[in-house]
Scaffold this motif. Sequence first.
Motif, PDB file in Angstrom:
ATOM      1  N   PHE A  21     -54.775 166.849  99.420  1.00  0.00           N
ATOM      2  CA  PHE A  21     -55.330 166.364  98.132  1.00  0.00           C
ATOM      3  C   PHE A  21     -55.394 167.723  97.190  1.00  0.00           C
ATOM      4  CE2 PHE A  21     -56.526 162.187  98.932  1.00  0.00           C
ATOM      5  CZ  PHE A  21     -55.742 161.470  98.154  1.00  0.00           C
ATOM      6  N   LEU A  24     -51.959 168.986  96.452  1.00  0.00           N
ATOM      7  CA  LEU A  24     -51.436 168.052  95.162  1.00  0.00           C
ATOM      8  C   LEU A  24     -52.079 168.632  93.845  1.00  0.00           C
ATOM      9  CD1 LEU A  24     -49.663 165.338  95.446  1.00  0.00           C
ATOM     10  CD2 LEU A  24     -51.741 164.108  95.204  1.00  0.00           C
ATOM     11  N   ILE A  28     -50.225 170.018  90.379  1.00  0.00           N
ATOM     12  CA  ILE A  28     -50.604 169.580  89.235  1.00  0.00           C
ATOM     13  C   ILE A  28     -51.065 170.727  88.213  1.00  0.00           C
ATOM     14  CG2 ILE A  28     -51.741 167.778  87.689  1.00  0.00           C
ATOM     15  CD1 ILE A  28     -52.025 166.009  90.125  1.00  0.00           C
ATOM     16  N   TRP A  72     -42.276 171.179  92.006  1.00  0.00           N
ATOM     17  CA  TRP A  72     -42.697 169.959  91.743  1.00  0.00           C
ATOM     18  C   TRP A  72     -42.271 169.263  92.833  1.00  0.00           C
ATOM     19  CZ3 TRP A  72     -46.599 168.434  89.443  1.00  0.00           C
ATOM     20  CH2 TRP A  72     -46.676 166.951  89.072  1.00  0.00           C
ATOM     21  N   HIS A  75     -44.989 168.281  95.287  1.00  0.00           N
ATOM     22  CA  HIS A  75     -45.780 167.293  94.697  1.00  0.00           C
ATOM     23  C   HIS A  75     -45.178 166.088  95.415  1.00  0.00           C
ATOM     24  CE1 HIS A  75     -48.380 164.856  92.062  1.00  0.00           C
ATOM     25  NE2 HIS A  75     -47.331 164.005  92.007  1.00  0.00           N
ATOM     26  N   ILE A  76     -44.025 165.845  95.366  1.00  0.00           N
ATOM     27  CA  ILE A  76     -43.356 164.394  95.919  1.00  0.00           C
ATOM     28  C   ILE A  76     -43.389 164.605  97.639  1.00  0.00           C
ATOM     29  CG2 ILE A  76     -41.080 163.134  95.789  1.00  0.00           C
ATOM     30  CD1 ILE A  76     -40.626 164.644  93.071  1.00  0.00           C
ATOM     31  N   TYR A  80     -45.312 161.855  99.697  1.00  0.00           N
ATOM     32  CA  TYR A  80     -44.739 160.834 100.648  1.00  0.00           C
ATOM     33  C   TYR A  80     -45.788 160.869 101.923  1.00  0.00           C
ATOM     34  CZ  TYR A  80     -40.466 159.645  98.473  1.00  0.00           C
ATOM     35  OH  TYR A  80     -39.455 159.089  97.338  1.00  0.00           O
ATOM     36  N   ILE A 126     -56.055 155.447  94.312  1.00  0.00           N
ATOM     37  CA  ILE A 126     -55.311 156.163  95.341  1.00  0.00           C
ATOM     38  C   ILE A 126     -53.977 155.610  95.599  1.00  0.00           C
ATOM     39  CG2 ILE A 126     -54.531 157.190  97.335  1.00  0.00           C
ATOM     40  CD1 ILE A 126     -57.482 158.342  97.547  1.00  0.00           C
ATOM     41  N   SER A 129     -51.769 155.199  92.654  1.00  0.00           N
ATOM     42  CA  SER A 129     -51.276 156.421  92.363  1.00  0.00           C
ATOM     43  C   SER A 129     -49.899 156.521  93.219  1.00  0.00           C
ATOM     44  CB  SER A 129     -51.817 157.681  92.606  1.00  0.00           C
ATOM     45  OG  SER A 129     -53.071 157.613  91.943  1.00  0.00           O
ATOM     46  N   GLY A 133     -46.135 156.486  92.322  1.00  0.00           N
ATOM     47  CA  GLY A 133     -45.433 157.527  92.573  1.00  0.00           C
ATOM     48  C   GLY A 133     -44.030 157.300  93.287  1.00  0.00           C
ATOM     49  N   VAL A 134     -44.133 156.444  94.300  1.00  0.00           N
ATOM     50  CA  VAL A 134     -42.835 156.001  94.738  1.00  0.00           C
ATOM     51  C   VAL A 134     -41.892 155.395  93.967  1.00  0.00           C
ATOM     52  CG1 VAL A 134     -42.159 154.583  96.941  1.00  0.00           C
ATOM     53  CG2 VAL A 134     -44.038 156.114  97.319  1.00  0.00           C
ATOM     54  N   MET A 136     -41.725 155.771  90.809  1.00  0.00           N
ATOM     55  CA  MET A 136     -41.016 156.544  89.915  1.00  0.00           C
ATOM     56  C   MET A 136     -39.729 157.086  90.801  1.00  0.00           C
ATOM     57  SD  MET A 136     -43.340 158.894  87.916  1.00  0.00           S
ATOM     58  CE  MET A 136     -44.548 159.324  89.045  1.00  0.00           C
ATOM     59  N   GLU A 137     -39.934 157.355  92.171  1.00  0.00           N
ATOM     60  CA  GLU A 137     -38.705 158.107  92.748  1.00  0.00           C
ATOM     61  C   GLU A 137     -37.692 157.207  93.391  1.00  0.00           C
ATOM     62  OE1 GLU A 137     -38.152 161.575  93.931  1.00  0.00           O
ATOM     63  OE2 GLU A 137     -39.377 161.376  91.847  1.00  0.00           O
ATOM     64  N   LYS A 148     -44.515 155.935  84.781  1.00  0.00           N
ATOM     65  CA  LYS A 148     -44.932 157.393  84.862  1.00  0.00           C
ATOM     66  C   LYS A 148     -46.252 157.338  84.125  1.00  0.00           C
ATOM     67  CE  LYS A 148     -41.961 160.492  82.611  1.00  0.00           C
ATOM     68  NZ  LYS A 148     -40.686 161.126  82.505  1.00  0.00           N
ATOM     69  N   ILE A 155     -54.972 161.978  87.288  1.00  0.00           N
ATOM     70  CA  ILE A 155     -55.751 163.057  87.208  1.00  0.00           C
ATOM     71  C   ILE A 155     -57.265 162.653  86.871  1.00  0.00           C
ATOM     72  CG2 ILE A 155     -55.213 163.688  84.793  1.00  0.00           C
ATOM     73  CD1 ILE A 155     -55.189 166.151  87.866  1.00  0.00           C
ATOM     74  N   LEU A 158     -58.987 161.746  90.024  1.00  0.00           N
ATOM     75  CA  LEU A 158     -58.823 162.544  91.248  1.00  0.00           C
ATOM     76  C   LEU A 158     -59.831 163.776  91.154  1.00  0.00           C
ATOM     77  CD1 LEU A 158     -57.150 163.072  93.674  1.00  0.00           C
ATOM     78  CD2 LEU A 158     -55.363 164.614  92.441  1.00  0.00           C
TER      79      LEU A 158
HETATM   80  C1  HEM Z   1     -52.717 160.054  95.336  1.00  0.00           C
HETATM   81  C2  HEM Z   1     -51.536 160.547  95.001  1.00  0.00           C
HETATM   82  C3  HEM Z   1     -50.885 161.113  93.892  1.00  0.00           C
HETATM   83  C4  HEM Z   1     -51.748 161.596  92.943  1.00  0.00           C
HETATM   84  C5  HEM Z   1     -53.226 161.827  92.640  1.00  0.00           C
HETATM   85  C6  HEM Z   1     -50.701 162.012  91.790  1.00  0.00           C
HETATM   86  C7  HEM Z   1     -50.849 162.713  90.722  1.00  0.00           C
HETATM   87  C8  HEM Z   1     -50.164 163.047  89.590  1.00  0.00           C
HETATM   88  C9  HEM Z   1     -50.311 163.155  88.302  1.00  0.00           C
HETATM   89  C10 HEM Z   1     -51.653 163.597  87.765  1.00  0.00           C
HETATM   90  C11 HEM Z   1     -49.269 163.496  87.497  1.00  0.00           C
HETATM   91  C12 HEM Z   1     -49.073 163.764  86.105  1.00  0.00           C
HETATM   92  C13 HEM Z   1     -48.560 165.294  85.862  1.00  0.00           C
HETATM   93  C14 HEM Z   1     -48.484 165.382  84.351  1.00  0.00           C
HETATM   94  O1  HEM Z   1     -49.282 164.466  83.546  1.00  0.00           O
HETATM   95  O2  HEM Z   1     -47.375 165.834  84.090  1.00  0.00           O
HETATM   96  C15 HEM Z   1     -48.089 163.146  88.625  1.00  0.00           C
HETATM   97  C16 HEM Z   1     -46.691 162.978  88.342  1.00  0.00           C
HETATM   98  C17 HEM Z   1     -45.724 163.001  89.173  1.00  0.00           C
HETATM   99  N1  HEM Z   1     -45.892 162.482  90.492  1.00  0.00           N
HETATM  100 FE1  HEM Z   1     -47.756 161.975  91.327  1.00  0.00          FE
HETATM  101  N2  HEM Z   1     -49.552 161.829  92.351  1.00  0.00           N
HETATM  102  C18 HEM Z   1     -49.649 161.090  93.713  1.00  0.00           C
HETATM  103  C19 HEM Z   1     -48.637 160.765  94.562  1.00  0.00           C
HETATM  104  C20 HEM Z   1     -47.263 160.788  94.204  1.00  0.00           C
HETATM  105  C21 HEM Z   1     -45.978 160.135  94.912  1.00  0.00           C
HETATM  106  C22 HEM Z   1     -46.425 159.624  96.358  1.00  0.00           C
HETATM  107  C23 HEM Z   1     -45.200 160.708  94.323  1.00  0.00           C
HETATM  108  C24 HEM Z   1     -43.704 160.076  94.749  1.00  0.00           C
HETATM  109  C25 HEM Z   1     -43.375 159.971  96.093  1.00  0.00           C
HETATM  110  C26 HEM Z   1     -45.417 161.099  93.005  1.00  0.00           C
HETATM  111  C27 HEM Z   1     -44.517 161.621  92.162  1.00  0.00           C
HETATM  112  C28 HEM Z   1     -44.764 162.125  91.197  1.00  0.00           C
HETATM  113  C29 HEM Z   1     -43.536 162.407  89.957  1.00  0.00           C
HETATM  114  C30 HEM Z   1     -42.151 162.135  90.139  1.00  0.00           C
HETATM  115  C31 HEM Z   1     -44.224 163.067  88.795  1.00  0.00           C
HETATM  116  C32 HEM Z   1     -43.671 163.336  87.447  1.00  0.00           C
HETATM  117  C33 HEM Z   1     -43.579 162.318  86.440  1.00  0.00           C
HETATM  118  C34 HEM Z   1     -43.174 163.057  85.288  1.00  0.00           C
HETATM  119  O3  HEM Z   1     -41.903 163.246  85.103  1.00  0.00           O
HETATM  120  O4  HEM Z   1     -43.905 163.331  84.281  1.00  0.00           O
HETATM  121  N3  HEM Z   1     -46.591 161.359  92.784  1.00  0.00           N
HETATM  122  N4  HEM Z   1     -48.686 162.719  89.839  1.00  0.00           N
END
Ligand code: HEM
Length: 192
Positions: A21, A24, A28, A72, A75-76, A80, A126, A129, A133-134, A136-137, A148, A155, A158
């Motif tokens: 975390f 992560l 961000i 970035w 993050h992905i 996973y 969580i 999220s 997240g998955v 989106m991918e 998205k 955030i 979190l």
């Molecule tokens: C508890 C788990 C997670 C948290 C707390 C989290 C948090 C965030 C946050 C706050 C953003 C926004 C950033 C912004 O506003 O620009 C973001 C974007 C993103 N996250 Fe996560 N995330 C998590 C898990 C995941 C997972 C599992 C994946 C994919 C496997 C993922 C893929 C992405 C992607 C691709 C974006 C970009 C979206 C864009 O194009 O703006 N995230 N995440």
Amino acid sequence: MENSKYSKIYRIIHFAMASLFMLLILTIFLKFTWLNKSNVAAIIQNYLGDYHLTLSQEQLYVLAKQIRQPMWNWHIYIGYVLVGLFAIRFSLPLFGKMKFQNPFDKSLTKKLRFQKLLYIVFYICIIISLITGVLMELGPIEYNELVKGIHALSIYYLIPFVVIHIAGVIMGEFTDQKGIISRIVNGTEEKK
Ligand code: HEM
């Protein structure tokens, strides 16, 4: 108040999740600050300006996002790994390990009930999220904007959770949960 003992598996999963975390949050933070697309686009435009070259704002953003992408990707990847860890965490009770605590247990004090309810709210957030997240991918592109939008709200829970959690542990250590930090690190109470 009863002092809980933390098993090895509990402690390993707890610190694995806590470290992930933090990483992560770092990704961000970088996305919002140093590697913010407007900042990077402005740097590129400044440089090009010295050579009397220009690019459209859209082209600048494409370049800025490409520069940010290697960061970035982490993050992905972390996302996973968290999906895997949560899957393990949620299947452990099936093997009699790391049971889920029931916030509606009648014997709980008000404070403990509140604490356990807060964890459940956190887990639900969580899960949302991780699923978004998955999606989106790997999910269908039609709903990408909606998914998205929901994912980006992550955030808002979190950071408050991390702050409340750490503050709660410190307060517990100095009041009715003495030794809690030592127990979650070593599994046992510190020798006096
Ligand atoms: C508890 C788990 C997670 C948290 C707390 C989290 C948090 C965030 C946050 C706050 C953003 C926004 C950033 C912004 O506003 O620009 C973001 C974007 C993103 N996250 Fe996560 N995330 C998590 C898990 C995941 C997972 C599992 C994946 C994919 C496997 C993922 C893929 C992405 C992607 C691709 C974006 C970009 C979206 C864009 O194009 O703006 N995230 N995440």
